[in-house]
Design a protein around this motif. Structure first.
Motif, PDB file in Angstrom:
ATOM      1  N   ALA A 119       0.875  -1.170   0.000  1.00 16.15           N
ATOM      2  CA  ALA A 119       0.000   0.000   0.000  1.00 16.15           C
ATOM      3  C   ALA A 119       0.910   1.217   0.000  1.00 16.15           C
ATOM      4  O   ALA A 119       2.039   1.163   0.477  1.00 16.15           O
ATOM      5  CB  ALA A 119      -0.882   0.007   1.241  1.00 16.15           C
ATOM      6  N   SER A 120       0.410   2.289  -0.566  1.00 10.62           N
ATOM      7  CA  SER A 120       1.211   3.517  -0.558  1.00 10.62           C
ATOM      8  C   SER A 120       0.523   4.522   0.342  1.00 10.62           C
ATOM      9  O   SER A 120      -0.701   4.680   0.282  1.00 10.62           O
ATOM     10  CB  SER A 120       1.287   4.104  -1.971  1.00 10.62           C
ATOM     11  N   ALA A 121       1.319   5.190   1.163  1.00 13.60           N
ATOM     12  CA  ALA A 121       0.749   6.246   1.992  1.00 13.60           C
ATOM     13  C   ALA A 121       0.297   7.361   1.062  1.00 13.60           C
ATOM     14  O   ALA A 121       0.996   7.714   0.117  1.00 13.60           O
ATOM     15  CB  ALA A 121       1.802   6.772   2.959  1.00 13.60           C
ATOM     16  N   ARG A 122      -0.900   7.869   1.338  1.00 15.19           N
ATOM     17  CA  ARG A 122      -1.359   9.011   0.536  1.00 15.19           C
ATOM     18  C   ARG A 122      -0.559  10.227   0.990  1.00 15.19           C
ATOM     19  O   ARG A 122      -0.317  10.407   2.187  1.00 15.19           O
ATOM     20  CB  ARG A 122      -2.849   9.203   0.792  1.00 15.19           C
ATOM     21  N   LEU A 123      -0.111  11.007   0.018  1.00 10.92           N
ATOM     22  CA  LEU A 123       0.695  12.188   0.365  1.00 10.92           C
ATOM     23  C   LEU A 123      -0.018  13.465  -0.040  1.00 10.92           C
ATOM     24  O   LEU A 123      -0.941  13.444  -0.859  1.00 10.92           O
ATOM     25  CB  LEU A 123       2.061  12.108  -0.329  1.00 10.92           C
ATOM     26  N   LEU A 124       0.414  14.575   0.534  1.00 14.88           N
ATOM     27  CA  LEU A 124      -0.210  15.863   0.221  1.00 14.88           C
ATOM     28  C   LEU A 124       0.164  16.335  -1.177  1.00 14.88           C
ATOM     29  O   LEU A 124      -0.553  17.124  -1.784  1.00 14.88           O
ATOM     30  CB  LEU A 124       0.254  16.919   1.240  1.00 14.88           C
ATOM     31  N   GLY A 125       1.320  15.892  -1.651  1.00 18.04           N
ATOM     32  CA  GLY A 125       1.752  16.286  -2.990  1.00 18.04           C
ATOM     33  C   GLY A 125       2.653  17.517  -3.000  1.00 18.04           C
ATOM     34  O   GLY A 125       2.824  18.142  -4.043  1.00 18.04           O
ATOM     35  N   LEU A 126       3.227  17.851  -1.850  1.00 16.29           N
ATOM     36  CA  LEU A 126       4.126  19.014  -1.800  1.00 16.29           C
ATOM     37  C   LEU A 126       5.547  18.563  -2.120  1.00 16.29           C
ATOM     38  O   LEU A 126       5.956  17.471  -1.736  1.00 16.29           O
ATOM     39  CB  LEU A 126       4.105  19.639  -0.396  1.00 16.29           C
ATOM     40  N   LYS A 127       6.297  19.444  -2.793  1.00 14.86           N
ATOM     41  CA  LYS A 127       7.637  19.066  -3.239  1.00 14.86           C
ATOM     42  C   LYS A 127       8.525  18.680  -2.043  1.00 14.86           C
ATOM     43  O   LYS A 127       9.164  17.640  -2.024  1.00 14.86           O
ATOM     44  CB  LYS A 127       8.248  20.239  -4.019  1.00 14.86           C
ATOM     45  N   GLY A 284       1.034  -9.269   3.212  1.00 11.69           N
ATOM     46  CA  GLY A 284       1.558  -7.941   3.533  1.00 11.69           C
ATOM     47  C   GLY A 284       0.485  -6.861   3.514  1.00 11.69           C
ATOM     48  O   GLY A 284      -0.714  -7.137   3.626  1.00 11.69           O
ATOM     49  N   ASP A 285       0.914  -5.615   3.320  1.00 14.00           N
ATOM     50  CA  ASP A 285       0.007  -4.473   3.465  1.00 14.00           C
ATOM     51  C   ASP A 285      -1.140  -4.452   2.470  1.00 14.00           C
ATOM     52  O   ASP A 285      -2.127  -3.765   2.696  1.00 14.00           O
ATOM     53  CB  ASP A 285       0.792  -3.155   3.306  1.00 14.00           C
ATOM     54  N   VAL A 286      -1.001  -5.187   1.381  1.00 21.22           N
ATOM     55  CA  VAL A 286      -2.058  -5.181   0.377  1.00 21.22           C
ATOM     56  C   VAL A 286      -3.349  -5.806   0.938  1.00 21.22           C
ATOM     57  O   VAL A 286      -4.428  -5.591   0.425  1.00 21.22           O
ATOM     58  CB  VAL A 286      -1.562  -5.919  -0.897  1.00 21.22           C
ATOM     59  N   TYR A 291      -1.927  -3.505  10.849  1.00 23.08           N
ATOM     60  CA  TYR A 291      -0.599  -3.543  11.488  1.00 23.08           C
ATOM     61  C   TYR A 291       0.460  -2.802  10.676  1.00 23.08           C
ATOM     62  O   TYR A 291       1.242  -2.043  11.231  1.00 23.08           O
ATOM     63  CB  TYR A 291      -0.190  -4.997  11.743  1.00 23.08           C
ATOM     64  N   ARG A 292       0.520  -3.108   9.374  1.00 23.38           N
ATOM     65  CA  ARG A 292       1.370  -2.341   8.446  1.00 23.38           C
ATOM     66  C   ARG A 292       2.839  -2.204   8.857  1.00 23.38           C
ATOM     67  O   ARG A 292       3.441  -1.153   8.699  1.00 23.38           O
ATOM     68  CB  ARG A 292       0.801  -0.925   8.257  1.00 23.38           C
ATOM     69  N   GLN A 293       3.406  -3.232   9.432  1.00 16.95           N
ATOM     70  CA  GLN A 293       4.812  -3.187   9.851  1.00 16.95           C
ATOM     71  C   GLN A 293       5.658  -4.087   8.962  1.00 16.95           C
ATOM     72  O   GLN A 293       5.150  -5.061   8.382  1.00 16.95           O
ATOM     73  CB  GLN A 293       4.948  -3.657  11.313  1.00 16.95           C
TER      74      GLN A 293
END
Ligand code: NAP
Length: 317
Positions: A119-127, A284-286, A291-293
């Protein structure tokens, strides 16, 4: 363009974080000659962290990228065929053996597929958010909270993750400011109450993060925050920022193939890694948003490998 060594495999693995690579080590040691497609971020989320201090066996910690490199070498030692940046684009699940397509048009068949695409952490998209990832910006409080002992930090988000991370981080930080873009939190009442009761947690509502200030050398120094009602822009001095605005499981290519929950996480059966399609396993995280460790992902990868081995035995009966 990956040059596959074979046109048919007994085990194919999608993903190269701790879950996928552990599945490769186990199936490799079982002489199943697994093929691994690493995806666009070889090594997964650990490659965007710095020190990993909670993985057993490393008393002095280990850098995330180094840990992945070692684990990959361990998988290769047992015969795993590893293709960096190779992406699975389609899985034909109603034929036996399964037919898998890669994004460059290559196809092959496999008896089993272990999905470990994470899984990918969602990000704000700031440089600067990406630039300073691992240098004051983090997406995992459990992993990095310890580095902010005695510091003031911020958590971005208004959901359960943000509440959980903010509360957890008060073990280390002297003050945690939750920065949320709206007036109301999305988090469940119980999680909100826990954060409200904690005197070290403060809230900034209607607030949008415009920039993360700092450098790789000096770390994060402040957040530039705009009040969405007044338009006023202020700096919040912090030494760290935890982005907790959700995760996105990397399951898009398996839409319509595997059962998923409402957030797109693969649903596995019972305690194991079995999906609704015989021969396809998820690890795993998928399939784990709880837990995501790294260690739980690795454990899950081992389970997937054992489940795949047992499934292969039934094919040869
Ligand atoms: P979530 O519930 O989707 O919340 C995400 C939060 O981030 C929301 O407050 C959202 O704001 C904010 N956000 C999203 N995109 C943003 C952006 N671009 N800029 C600024 N803010 C943004 O995600 P989550 O908190 O990770 O939770 C995911 C699931 O796991 C939920 O079902 C949750 O209940 C569960 N969970 C449970 C626990 C627990 O029970 N212990 C712990 C963690 C997670 P808005 O509110 O304005 O949309």
């Amino acid at each position: 363009m990956p040059e596959l060594k074979k046109s048919h495999y007994e085990v194919a693995i999608m993903g190269s974080g701790p879950a996928g690579l552990t599945a490769a080590i186990y199936t490799g040691r079982a002489n199943l000659e697994p093929v691994v497609f690493e995806g666009m971020q070889p090594g997964g989320q650990l490659t965007i962290t710095t020190d990993v201090e909670n993985y057993p066996g490393f008393p002095d910690g280990v850098m995330g990228p180094e840990f992945i490199e070692q684990t990959r070498a361990q998988a290769a030692r047992f015969g795993a065929e590893i293709h960096p940046y190779a992406m699975v684009s389609k899985v034909e699940h109603d034929v036996r053996p399964l037919r898998v397509h890669l994004d460059d048009g290559t196809t092959f068949t496999t008896d089993t597929l272990i999905v470990a695409s994470g899984a990918s952490a969602r990000l704000l998209g700031l440089k600067n958010e990406s630039e300073l990832m691992g240098y004051g910006v983090s997406t995992c409080a459990t992993c990095d909270g310890f580095f902010f002992s005695g510091k003031e930090i911020a958590v971005i988000g208004g959901g359960d993750s943000a509440m959980e991370e903010a509360t957890f981080l008060t073990k280390f930080a002297t003050k945690v400011t939750v920065v949320h873009r709206r007036e109301e939190l999305r988090a469940s009442k119980i999680m909100q109450d826990r954060a409200f009761k904690n005197s070290k947690v403060e809230f900034l509502y209607n607030s949008e993060v415009e920039d993360v200030l700092g450098t790789k050398e000096g770390g994060v120094t402040a957040l530039k925050i705009k009040n969405r009602e007044t338009g006023e822009v202020n700096e919040l001095p912090v030494s760290g920022v935890f982005v907790a605005i959700g995760h996105v499981p990397n399951t898009q290519v398996l839409d319509g193939v595997l059962d998923m929950d409402e957030n797109g996480y693969i649903v596995t059966r019972g305690k194991g890694s079995h999906t609704n399609v015989p021969g396809i396993f998820a690890v795993g995280d998928v399939q784990d948003h709880v837990y995501r460790q790294a260690i739980t992902a690795a454990g899950s990868g081992c389970m997937g490998a054992i489940d795949a081995e047992r499934y292969l035995e039934t094919l040869h009966d």
